[in-house]
Design a protein around this motif. Structure first.
Motif, mmCIF file in Angstrom:
data_model
loop_
_atom_site.group_PDB
_atom_site.id
_atom_site.type_symbol
_atom_site.label_atom_id
_atom_site.label_comp_id
_atom_site.label_asym_id
_atom_site.label_seq_id
_atom_site.Cartn_x
_atom_site.Cartn_y
_atom_site.Cartn_z
ATOM 1 N N GLY A 184 0.815 -1.208 0.000
ATOM 2 C CA GLY A 184 0.000 0.000 0.000
ATOM 3 C C GLY A 184 0.844 1.253 0.000
ATOM 4 O O GLY A 184 1.953 1.265 0.527
ATOM 5 N N ASP A 185 0.325 2.309 -0.618
ATOM 6 C CA ASP A 185 1.049 3.583 -0.608
ATOM 7 C C ASP A 185 0.218 4.676 0.044
ATOM 8 O O ASP A 185 0.556 5.832 0.017
ATOM 9 C CB ASP A 185 1.482 3.996 -2.013
ATOM 10 N N GLY A 186 -0.875 4.308 0.642
ATOM 11 C CA GLY A 186 -1.714 5.243 1.377
ATOM 12 C C GLY A 186 -2.310 4.481 2.547
ATOM 13 O O GLY A 186 -2.358 3.253 2.546
ATOM 14 N N HIS A 187 -2.740 5.178 3.524
ATOM 15 C CA HIS A 187 -3.307 4.493 4.682
ATOM 16 C C HIS A 187 -4.792 4.817 4.748
ATOM 17 O O HIS A 187 -5.216 5.748 5.430
ATOM 18 C CB HIS A 187 -2.594 4.924 5.967
ATOM 19 N N VAL A 188 -5.583 4.031 4.015
ATOM 20 C CA VAL A 188 -7.024 4.215 3.999
ATOM 21 C C VAL A 188 -7.603 3.493 5.209
ATOM 22 O O VAL A 188 -7.256 2.348 5.483
ATOM 23 C CB VAL A 188 -7.640 3.652 2.703
ATOM 24 N N VAL A 189 -8.470 4.177 5.932
ATOM 25 C CA VAL A 189 -9.140 3.569 7.079
ATOM 26 C C VAL A 189 -10.610 3.412 6.753
ATOM 27 O O VAL A 189 -11.206 4.293 6.156
ATOM 28 C CB VAL A 189 -9.030 4.417 8.361
ATOM 29 N N PHE A 190 -11.171 2.310 7.168
ATOM 30 C CA PHE A 190 -12.601 2.109 7.019
ATOM 31 C C PHE A 190 -13.260 2.746 8.236
ATOM 32 O O PHE A 190 -12.880 2.468 9.370
ATOM 33 C CB PHE A 190 -12.943 0.631 6.922
ATOM 34 N N ILE A 191 -14.251 3.615 7.982
ATOM 35 C CA ILE A 191 -14.905 4.325 9.082
ATOM 36 C C ILE A 191 -16.180 3.617 9.538
ATOM 37 O O ILE A 191 -16.813 4.035 10.503
ATOM 38 C CB ILE A 191 -15.222 5.785 8.693
ATOM 39 N N GLY A 192 -16.561 2.575 8.845
ATOM 40 C CA GLY A 192 -17.760 1.824 9.175
ATOM 41 C C GLY A 192 -18.068 0.850 8.058
ATOM 42 O O GLY A 192 -17.178 0.479 7.280
ATOM 43 N N HIS A 193 -19.324 0.456 7.975
ATOM 44 C CA HIS A 193 -19.727 -0.489 6.935
ATOM 45 C C HIS A 193 -21.198 -0.276 6.570
ATOM 46 O O HIS A 193 -21.925 0.417 7.279
ATOM 47 C CB HIS A 193 -19.496 -1.931 7.393
ATOM 48 N N VAL A 194 -21.588 -0.891 5.472
ATOM 49 C CA VAL A 194 -22.963 -0.817 4.998
ATOM 50 C C VAL A 194 -23.693 -2.087 5.431
ATOM 51 O O VAL A 194 -23.178 -3.195 5.267
ATOM 52 C CB VAL A 194 -23.032 -0.693 3.458
ATOM 53 N N ALA A 195 -24.871 -1.912 5.990
ATOM 54 C CA ALA A 195 -25.780 -3.030 6.246
ATOM 55 C C ALA A 195 -26.836 -2.955 5.152
ATOM 56 O O ALA A 195 -27.655 -2.034 5.142
ATOM 57 C CB ALA A 195 -26.410 -2.907 7.629
ATOM 58 N N ALA A 219 -17.656 3.907 16.229
ATOM 59 C CA ALA A 219 -17.689 4.871 17.334
ATOM 60 C C ALA A 219 -16.655 5.994 17.237
ATOM 61 O O ALA A 219 -17.000 7.160 17.440
ATOM 62 C CB ALA A 219 -17.571 4.142 18.673
ATOM 63 N N PRO A 220 -15.389 5.713 16.924
ATOM 64 C CA PRO A 220 -14.420 6.829 16.905
ATOM 65 C C PRO A 220 -14.717 7.917 15.879
ATOM 66 O O PRO A 220 -14.213 9.033 15.997
ATOM 67 C CB PRO A 220 -13.096 6.139 16.557
ATOM 68 N N TYR A 221 -15.538 7.612 14.865
ATOM 69 C CA TYR A 221 -15.798 8.552 13.771
ATOM 70 C C TYR A 221 -17.171 9.216 13.857
ATOM 71 O O TYR A 221 -17.512 10.057 13.026
ATOM 72 C CB TYR A 221 -15.638 7.837 12.424
ATOM 73 N N ARG A 222 -17.961 8.875 14.839
ATOM 74 C CA ARG A 222 -19.348 9.375 14.920
ATOM 75 C C ARG A 222 -19.446 10.879 15.133
ATOM 76 O O ARG A 222 -20.385 11.507 14.655
ATOM 77 C CB ARG A 222 -20.116 8.618 16.004
ATOM 78 N N ALA A 223 -18.478 11.481 15.795
ATOM 79 C CA ALA A 223 -18.510 12.942 15.969
ATOM 80 C C ALA A 223 -18.460 13.646 14.616
ATOM 81 O O ALA A 223 -18.929 14.775 14.475
ATOM 82 C CB ALA A 223 -17.365 13.399 16.869
ATOM 83 N N GLY A 224 -17.902 12.970 13.613
ATOM 84 C CA GLY A 224 -17.823 13.538 12.273
ATOM 85 C C GLY A 224 -19.171 13.659 11.587
ATOM 86 O O GLY A 224 -19.279 14.301 10.543
ATOM 87 N N LEU A 225 -20.203 13.076 12.175
ATOM 88 C CA LEU A 225 -21.552 13.173 11.605
ATOM 89 C C LEU A 225 -22.244 14.474 11.978
ATOM 90 O O LEU A 225 -23.279 14.810 11.403
ATOM 91 C CB LEU A 225 -22.403 11.982 12.073
#
Length: 173
Positions: free
Chosen positions: A26-37, A66-72
């Motif tokens: 990898g040449d970037g650090h992509v993080v998954f912030i959640g998933h689709v149900a 949870a760590p990304y929910r404030a971004g909503l």
């Protein structure tokens, strides 16, 4: 569900890359912030685009970790959102493809196919409801398999994101 990629047969006219991009460092650090149900458990049942998904009348949910929910915060005013997904069950090694509905093969960058070197999905979807504390966005519909990782969410702004005069000229026209 990364790694659960079924074998695909290269059809006549298609060209595979010499190396699978998934095998490269990898040449970037992509993080998954959640998933689709979503209601789609198998590729063959999944609608081929968001319009077709809407026509089924089957909603879906984006669940933000949870760590990304404030971004909503502030997203509750949006009627539509752009959801960027990582299409983790798509092969990444075809650079020229021949869709079943097409008369000739095309380069992957001329197609909306999920089979691409970086399988990023882009979905403009209607936001039905938002629960920021639970990290849940209820969507009218989406065209991805259940469990698909989410990379990012963005509000859709019709004033800047819509280009009504945009066209794609088809071969032979």
């Amino acid at each position: 569900m990364t790694g659960d990629v079924p074998e695909f047969v290269v059809r006549e006219g298609e060209v595979a890359l010499e190396i699978d991009p998934a095998a490269l460092p990898g040449d970037g650090h992509v993080v998954f912030i959640g998933h689709v149900a979503s209601p789609w458990l198998r590729r063959q049942d999944c609608p081929k685009n968001t319009r077709a998904a809407r026509e089924t009348g089957r909603p879906a949910t984006v669940i933000v970790d949870a760590p990304y929910r404030a971004g909503l915060r502030g997203l509750e005013g949006a009627s539509h959102v752009i959801v960027l997904t990582w299409l983790d069950r798509s092969p990444r090694n075809l650079i020229v493809q021949k869709p079943r509905h097409a008369s000739e093969a095309k380069g992957v960058f001329a197609l909306r196919s999920p089979l691409r070197p970086n399988p990023v999905g882009l979905h403009v979807v209607r936001l039905v409801s938002l629960d920021p504390d639970a990290g849940e966005l209820t969507l009218e519909a989406i065209d991805v398999l259940d469990g698909t990782p989410v990379i990012d969410l963005k509000p859709y702004f019709a004033t800047v994101d819509s280009i009504p005069e945009a066209t794609v000229r088809r071969s032979g026209e």
